[in-house]
Design a protein around this motif. Structure first.
Motif, PDB file in Angstrom:
ATOM      1  N   VAL A 232       0.876  -1.165   0.000  1.00  6.09           N
ATOM      2  CA  VAL A 232       0.000   0.000   0.000  1.00  6.09           C
ATOM      3  C   VAL A 232       0.914   1.215   0.000  1.00  6.09           C
ATOM      4  N   SER A 233       0.649   2.155  -0.865  1.00  4.15           N
ATOM      5  CA  SER A 233       1.507   3.326  -0.985  1.00  4.15           C
ATOM      6  C   SER A 233       0.668   4.596  -0.868  1.00  4.15           C
ATOM      7  N   PHE A 234       1.205   5.566  -0.141  1.00  4.91           N
ATOM      8  CA  PHE A 234       0.546   6.855   0.033  1.00  4.91           C
ATOM      9  C   PHE A 234       1.535   7.968  -0.235  1.00  4.91           C
ATOM     10  N   THR A 235       1.031   9.084  -0.672  1.00  2.71           N
ATOM     11  CA  THR A 235       1.808  10.310  -0.715  1.00  2.71           C
ATOM     12  C   THR A 235       1.093  11.277   0.210  1.00  2.71           C
ATOM     13  N   ILE A 236       1.743  11.578   1.331  1.00  7.31           N
ATOM     14  CA  ILE A 236       1.143  12.454   2.331  1.00  7.31           C
ATOM     15  C   ILE A 236       2.148  13.556   2.642  1.00  7.31           C
ATOM     16  N   THR A 237       1.701  14.785   2.576  1.00  6.04           N
ATOM     17  CA  THR A 237       2.594  15.906   2.890  1.00  6.04           C
ATOM     18  C   THR A 237       2.825  15.979   4.395  1.00  6.04           C
ATOM     19  N   GLU A 238       3.749  16.826   4.798  1.00  5.31           N
ATOM     20  CA  GLU A 238       4.079  16.970   6.218  1.00  5.31           C
ATOM     21  C   GLU A 238       2.854  17.271   7.064  1.00  5.31           C
ATOM     22  N   LYS A 239       1.965  18.116   6.574  1.00  3.61           N
ATOM     23  CA  LYS A 239       0.771  18.472   7.333  1.00  3.61           C
ATOM     24  C   LYS A 239      -0.133  17.266   7.547  1.00  3.61           C
ATOM     25  N   GLY A 240      -0.076  16.295   6.657  1.00  2.00           N
ATOM     26  CA  GLY A 240      -0.902  15.107   6.781  1.00  2.00           C
ATOM     27  C   GLY A 240      -0.519  14.228   7.956  1.00  2.00           C
ATOM     28  N   TYR A 241       0.695  14.390   8.446  1.00  2.00           N
ATOM     29  CA  TYR A 241       1.157  13.607   9.589  1.00  2.00           C
ATOM     30  C   TYR A 241       0.879  14.286  10.922  1.00  2.00           C
ATOM     31  N   ALA A 242       0.492  15.556  10.877  1.00  2.00           N
ATOM     32  CA  ALA A 242       0.273  16.316  12.106  1.00  2.00           C
ATOM     33  C   ALA A 242      -0.950  15.784  12.856  1.00  2.00           C
ATOM     34  N   LEU A 243      -0.783  15.544  14.130  1.00  2.00           N
ATOM     35  CA  LEU A 243      -1.874  15.080  14.981  1.00  2.00           C
ATOM     36  C   LEU A 243      -2.246  16.115  16.041  1.00  2.00           C
ATOM     37  N   ARG A 244      -1.296  16.990  16.342  1.00  2.00           N
ATOM     38  CA  ARG A 244      -1.519  17.988  17.397  1.00  2.00           C
ATOM     39  C   ARG A 244      -1.320  19.405  16.860  1.00  2.00           C
ATOM     40  N   LYS A 245      -2.040  20.327  17.468  1.00  2.92           N
ATOM     41  CA  LYS A 245      -1.882  21.744  17.148  1.00  2.92           C
ATOM     42  C   LYS A 245      -0.618  22.264  17.840  1.00  2.92           C
ATOM     43  N   ALA A 246      -0.256  23.504  17.536  1.00  2.00           N
ATOM     44  CA  ALA A 246       0.949  24.110  18.115  1.00  2.00           C
ATOM     45  C   ALA A 246       0.905  24.149  19.637  1.00  2.00           C
ATOM     46  N   ASP A 247      -0.293  24.233  20.204  1.00  2.00           N
ATOM     47  CA  ASP A 247      -0.409  24.281  21.668  1.00  2.00           C
ATOM     48  C   ASP A 247      -0.383  22.898  22.312  1.00  2.00           C
ATOM     49  N   GLY A 248      -0.216  21.846  21.501  1.00  2.00           N
ATOM     50  CA  GLY A 248      -0.103  20.483  22.019  1.00  2.00           C
ATOM     51  C   GLY A 248      -1.404  19.716  22.118  1.00  2.00           C
ATOM     52  N   THR A 249      -2.513  20.374  21.852  1.00  2.00           N
ATOM     53  CA  THR A 249      -3.803  19.671  21.903  1.00  2.00           C
ATOM     54  C   THR A 249      -4.063  18.966  20.577  1.00  2.00           C
ATOM     55  N   TRP A 250      -4.897  17.929  20.626  1.00  2.00           N
ATOM     56  CA  TRP A 250      -5.230  17.178  19.412  1.00  2.00           C
ATOM     57  C   TRP A 250      -6.042  18.054  18.450  1.00  2.00           C
ATOM     58  N   PHE A 251      -5.818  17.824  17.157  1.00  3.26           N
ATOM     59  CA  PHE A 251      -6.710  18.432  16.176  1.00  3.26           C
ATOM     60  C   PHE A 251      -8.090  17.805  16.356  1.00  3.26           C
ATOM     61  N   PRO A 252      -9.158  18.529  16.073  1.00  2.00           N
ATOM     62  CA  PRO A 252     -10.506  17.987  16.250  1.00  2.00           C
ATOM     63  C   PRO A 252     -10.750  16.671  15.492  1.00  2.00           C
ATOM     64  N   PHE A 253     -10.208  16.528  14.282  1.00  2.00           N
ATOM     65  CA  PHE A 253     -10.426  15.290  13.540  1.00  2.00           C
ATOM     66  C   PHE A 253      -9.720  14.116  14.208  1.00  2.00           C
ATOM     67  N   VAL A 254      -8.592  14.373  14.880  1.00  2.00           N
ATOM     68  CA  VAL A 254      -7.889  13.310  15.600  1.00  2.00           C
ATOM     69  C   VAL A 254      -8.689  12.901  16.825  1.00  2.00           C
ATOM     70  N   GLU A 255      -9.197  13.878  17.550  1.00  2.00           N
ATOM     71  CA  GLU A 255     -10.055  13.583  18.701  1.00  2.00           C
ATOM     72  C   GLU A 255     -11.255  12.744  18.277  1.00  2.00           C
ATOM     73  N   ALA A 256     -11.846  13.101  17.148  1.00  2.00           N
ATOM     74  CA  ALA A 256     -13.000  12.351  16.647  1.00  2.00           C
ATOM     75  C   ALA A 256     -12.602  10.924  16.282  1.00  2.00           C
ATOM     76  N   ASP A 257     -11.450  10.742  15.642  1.00  2.00           N
ATOM     77  CA  ASP A 257     -10.990   9.397  15.275  1.00  2.00           C
ATOM     78  C   ASP A 257     -10.764   8.546  16.524  1.00  2.00           C
ATOM     79  N   ILE A 258     -10.168   9.133  17.562  1.00  2.51           N
ATOM     80  CA  ILE A 258      -9.926   8.399  18.807  1.00  2.51           C
ATOM     81  C   ILE A 258     -11.251   8.029  19.461  1.00  2.51           C
ATOM     82  N   LYS A 259     -12.163   8.975  19.515  1.00  2.00           N
ATOM     83  CA  LYS A 259     -13.466   8.757  20.157  1.00  2.00           C
ATOM     84  C   LYS A 259     -14.321   7.743  19.390  1.00  2.00           C
ATOM     85  N   ASN A 260     -14.336   7.845  18.067  1.00  2.87           N
ATOM     86  CA  ASN A 260     -15.240   7.031  17.248  1.00  2.87           C
ATOM     87  C   ASN A 260     -14.699   5.659  16.876  1.00  2.87           C
ATOM     88  N   GLY A 261     -13.410   5.447  16.991  1.00  3.63           N
ATOM     89  CA  GLY A 261     -12.839   4.141  16.697  1.00  3.63           C
ATOM     90  C   GLY A 261     -12.618   3.873  15.220  1.00  3.63           C
TER      91      GLY A 261
END
Length: 79
Positions: A26-55
């Protein structure tokens, strides 16, 4: 973004592909921003929080979709 859109509309198709014994790579091309999970303040991005919550069945981010598909492959015994 394309994986996310496809996954949201065809989750069973991707699960079938990843569970297939014939899948070798399986091959992907993902830019640097695609790997980001946290905002500059260290909190999760909302989509990451949703992924963790929703499974894995409701994954939306690229990393979460990949992990969900690898989990499907593992459950199918094709690892």
């Amino acid at each position: 973004m394309q994986v996310r859109i496809y996954f949201l509309h065809h989750p069973h198709r991707l699960k079938t592909i990843f569970a297939s014994k014939s899948l070798q790579i399986v091959s992907f091309t993902i830019t640097e921003k695609g790997y980001a999970l946290r905002k500059a303040d260290g909190t999760w991005f909302p989509f990451v929080e949703a992924d963790i919550k929703n499974g894995p069945d409701k994954a939306t981010g690229a990393m979460a979709v990949l992990v969900a598909m690898l989990y499907e492959r593992y459950k199918a015994g094709k690892y």
